[in-house]
Design a protein around this motif. Structure first.
Motif, PDB file in Angstrom:
ATOM      1  N   VAL A 107      67.285  63.815 -31.420  1.00  0.00           N
ATOM      2  CA  VAL A 107      65.874  63.535 -31.721  1.00  0.00           C
ATOM      3  C   VAL A 107      65.145  64.822 -32.114  1.00  0.00           C
ATOM      4  O   VAL A 107      64.360  64.832 -33.076  1.00  0.00           O
ATOM      5  N   ILE A 108      65.392  65.910 -31.389  1.00  0.00           N
ATOM      6  CA  ILE A 108      64.721  67.179 -31.697  1.00  0.00           C
ATOM      7  C   ILE A 108      65.080  67.643 -33.105  1.00  0.00           C
ATOM      8  O   ILE A 108      64.206  68.023 -33.900  1.00  0.00           O
ATOM      9  N   VAL A 109      66.367  67.606 -33.431  1.00  0.00           N
ATOM     10  CA  VAL A 109      66.816  68.054 -34.754  1.00  0.00           C
ATOM     11  C   VAL A 109      66.218  67.176 -35.846  1.00  0.00           C
ATOM     12  O   VAL A 109      65.722  67.668 -36.865  1.00  0.00           O
ATOM     13  N   ALA A 110      66.248  65.863 -35.635  1.00  0.00           N
ATOM     14  CA  ALA A 110      65.706  64.944 -36.641  1.00  0.00           C
ATOM     15  C   ALA A 110      64.210  65.138 -36.831  1.00  0.00           C
ATOM     16  O   ALA A 110      63.690  65.093 -37.955  1.00  0.00           O
ATOM     17  N   PHE A 111      63.489  65.368 -35.725  1.00  0.00           N
ATOM     18  CA  PHE A 111      62.043  65.570 -35.818  1.00  0.00           C
ATOM     19  C   PHE A 111      61.719  66.855 -36.586  1.00  0.00           C
ATOM     20  O   PHE A 111      60.848  66.855 -37.465  1.00  0.00           O
ATOM     21  N   LEU A 112      62.417  67.935 -36.282  1.00  0.00           N
ATOM     22  CA  LEU A 112      62.172  69.184 -36.997  1.00  0.00           C
ATOM     23  C   LEU A 112      62.486  69.041 -38.475  1.00  0.00           C
ATOM     24  O   LEU A 112      61.773  69.562 -39.334  1.00  0.00           O
ATOM     25  N   ARG A 113      63.562  68.310 -38.790  1.00  0.00           N
ATOM     26  CA  ARG A 113      63.904  68.113 -40.197  1.00  0.00           C
ATOM     27  C   ARG A 113      62.820  67.308 -40.910  1.00  0.00           C
ATOM     28  O   ARG A 113      62.468  67.575 -42.055  1.00  0.00           O
ATOM     29  N   SER A 114      62.257  66.315 -40.209  1.00  0.00           N
ATOM     30  CA  SER A 114      61.203  65.498 -40.822  1.00  0.00           C
ATOM     31  C   SER A 114      59.952  66.319 -41.095  1.00  0.00           C
ATOM     32  O   SER A 114      59.215  66.055 -42.056  1.00  0.00           O
ATOM     33  N   LEU A 115      59.690  67.331 -40.254  1.00  0.00           N
ATOM     34  CA  LEU A 115      58.536  68.199 -40.489  1.00  0.00           C
ATOM     35  C   LEU A 115      58.715  69.012 -41.772  1.00  0.00           C
ATOM     36  O   LEU A 115      57.753  69.298 -42.490  1.00  0.00           O
ATOM     37  N   PHE A 143      70.045  76.860 -33.459  1.00  0.00           N
ATOM     38  CA  PHE A 143      70.001  75.849 -32.402  1.00  0.00           C
ATOM     39  C   PHE A 143      69.686  76.443 -31.031  1.00  0.00           C
ATOM     40  O   PHE A 143      69.073  75.779 -30.187  1.00  0.00           O
ATOM     41  N   ALA A 144      70.095  77.689 -30.788  1.00  0.00           N
ATOM     42  CA  ALA A 144      69.893  78.273 -29.458  1.00  0.00           C
ATOM     43  C   ALA A 144      68.413  78.393 -29.117  1.00  0.00           C
ATOM     44  O   ALA A 144      68.038  78.355 -27.942  1.00  0.00           O
ATOM     45  N   ALA A 145      67.570  78.520 -30.147  1.00  0.00           N
ATOM     46  CA  ALA A 145      66.128  78.643 -29.917  1.00  0.00           C
ATOM     47  C   ALA A 145      65.440  77.287 -29.811  1.00  0.00           C
ATOM     48  O   ALA A 145      64.438  77.157 -29.101  1.00  0.00           O
ATOM     49  N   ILE A 146      65.979  76.275 -30.504  1.00  0.00           N
ATOM     50  CA  ILE A 146      65.285  74.976 -30.532  1.00  0.00           C
ATOM     51  C   ILE A 146      65.864  73.972 -29.531  1.00  0.00           C
ATOM     52  O   ILE A 146      65.190  73.017 -29.160  1.00  0.00           O
TER      53      ILE A 146
END
Length: 473
Positions: free
Chosen positions: A55-63, A391-394
């Motif tokens: 979810v985090i990765v998908a949300f950041l990509r959508s931004l 990824f280590a930061a997000i």
């Protein structure tokens, strides 16, 4: 002290929360879709990531994939907000005095000119940035504070002194934040710099370099160079004592990884030419640092290598700018101090650490590692299966992130303590099992140097002037 409410409006904090709310609301349907596909095991990321990570990765990509592009200034402004300083962290804000001489800029411009080769348009003229005071944050771990502790109301010099009392090693990390060269700030990267400081027992000098499009290439590189000289040869009024180059490691993530390696290549070129810098009345050597540690370094500025298309599903941090021309003038898009994978040689470089995931810039990072090996440089490479950009930061709570910080920090400590013991290694860390598997470096990258040139020149719509035969860059 309570925030004052302006006469007919809301507070700045409330305004920021409203902006965030209006940014998040339109993304809710896409997040729900990601959750459903994950639960039904119908998406590729669900094979490797847990639900929270997906979810985090998908949300950041959508931004990043806004249907209606936002003004650069608005996006930039949102990422420059200082969230404040709380918790187990020391921060001392400094601004180093610049020398009266212009030598440091002249030496940098000479290195830019001598390394441009056939990558720069024949009549291309490099911009000449001003030499300005460069702000930075000394960052250290504050062991006895609580998560809600605020910094004491004492002068910055005293904060630095208190920070130094808690340092247990002489590691100094010269850190350059990521953000595609136009976003972010040392303030946004405090969780990363605090963690590195804690794990190494040292301190971090996190640089507020100039951002594009207001200050394009080579402004950031000049600021990085000034910052390194500031550590080596403290200007009048500096809070720190001179730092030996053998105790300094350049580090950064994404564009900051690019900048750390661009600074290293600049120093290599300066040393090849036997140049020195006049700095506050003294002619100074420019020594090599102990090492460079780059996390998901962005090397292919024009985004020309195949993984920029094939690994889109794991993209989480870098927008696709089709050349990012607001960072650098068109004539200099392929300059080897911007597109670092096009450099002729890294021979003589200190040990280098590189990590990346299955991300858009995986091809360039793997190529770079194979190039370092050919040039005789000690290199530690870690590839994290299915992980996105930085990824280590997000994904702070993911086990892969803990493993990444562990490898990153251990390399830095070893470079400053026992660099002679660093041995080249190439490892894949599996996503769910965390199993570590050796990589055959000979199979790391399928591309030739001729392939790289063709990708890059095709991307910017120029014809390569290099001969059509395999040769060293």
């Amino acid at each position: 002290m309570a925030e004052q409410k302006p006469k007919g409006g809301v507070t700045k904090t409330a305004k920021a929360r409203l902006e965030l709310l209006w940014t998040v609301l339109p993304k809710i349907p896409s997040v729900i879709r990601v959750v459903l596909l994950h639960v039904l095991k119908m998406s590729e990321p669900s094979r490797y990531l847990d639900l929270r990570e997906n979810v985090i990765v998908a949300f950041l990509r959508s931004l990043l994939d806004q249907p209606k592009p936002q003004p650069i200034s608005k996006t930039q402004r949102m990422t420059l907000r200082d969230p404040g300083i709380k918790g187990r962290i020391w921060v001392s804000k400094v601004s180093a005095q610049v020398p009266p001489e212009e030598s440091i800029r002249d030496v940098l411009l000479a290195a830019i000119d001598s390394s441009k080769g056939q990558f720069v348009v024949a009549d291309g003229i490099c911009r000449v940035p001003d030499i300005i005071p460069v702000e930075a944050e000394w960052t250290g771990y504050r062991a006895h504070a609580s998560p809600s502790s605020e910094l004491p109301a004492i002068p910055e010099q005293q904060k630095y002194a208190e920070m130094m009392k808690e340092c247990s090693s002489d590691v100094t990390i010269l850190y350059f934040h990521g953000g595609a060269y136009y976003l972010m700030d040392p303030a946004s990267h405090r969780p990363t710099t605090k963690r590195l400081a804690k794990m190494t027992g040292g301190r971090v000098y996190s640089v507020r370099y100039r951002l594009a499009p207001q200050d394009p290439f080579p402004s950031a590189l000049l600021d990085a160079f000034v910052s390194y000289m500031t550590l080596l040869y403290p200007p009048p009024g500096a809070v720190h004592a001179a730092v030996d180059a053998s105790k300094i490691v350049f580090s950064g993530d994404s564009a900051g990884g690019n900048l750390s390696l661009a600074l290293l290549q600049t120093i290599l070129e300066i040393r090849r030419r036997g140049l020195k810098v006049t700095w506050f009345g003294h002619e100074r050597e420019v020594p090599l640092p102990a090492a460079v540690a780059a996390n998901s370094p962005w090397l292919d500025i024009v985004q020309s290598m195949p993984s920029w298309m094939t690994n889109q599903k794991m993209r989480s941090g870098l927008p696709n700018h089709h050349g990012n021309t607001f960072f650098i003038d068109d004539d200099f898009l392929l300059h080897p101090l911007a597109c670092l994978h096009l450099n002729a040689s890294w021979e003589g470089a200190p040990p280098i650490y590189v990590c990346c995931g299955w991300e858009c810039l995986a091809d360039e990072d793997k190529w770079f590692v194979s190039k370092l090996v050919k040039d005789g440089v000690a290199v530690v490479f870690e590839e994290y299966e299915a992980m996105p950009h930085v990824f280590a930061a997000i994904l702070e709570k993911a086990p892969q992130s803990a493993r990444c910080f562990d490898g990153w920090a251990k390399f830095i400590s070893q470079a400053c303590g026992s660099p002679q013991e660093i041995r080249s290694s190439f490892t894949t860390i599996k996503a769910k099992t965390m199993k570590e598997v050796d990589i055959n470096v000979k199979n790391l990258s399928p591309f030739t140097e001729e392939d790289l040139r063709k990708f890059a020149f095709d991307r910017v719509g120029r014809k390569s002037s290099f001969p059509n035969t395999p040769a060293k860059l």
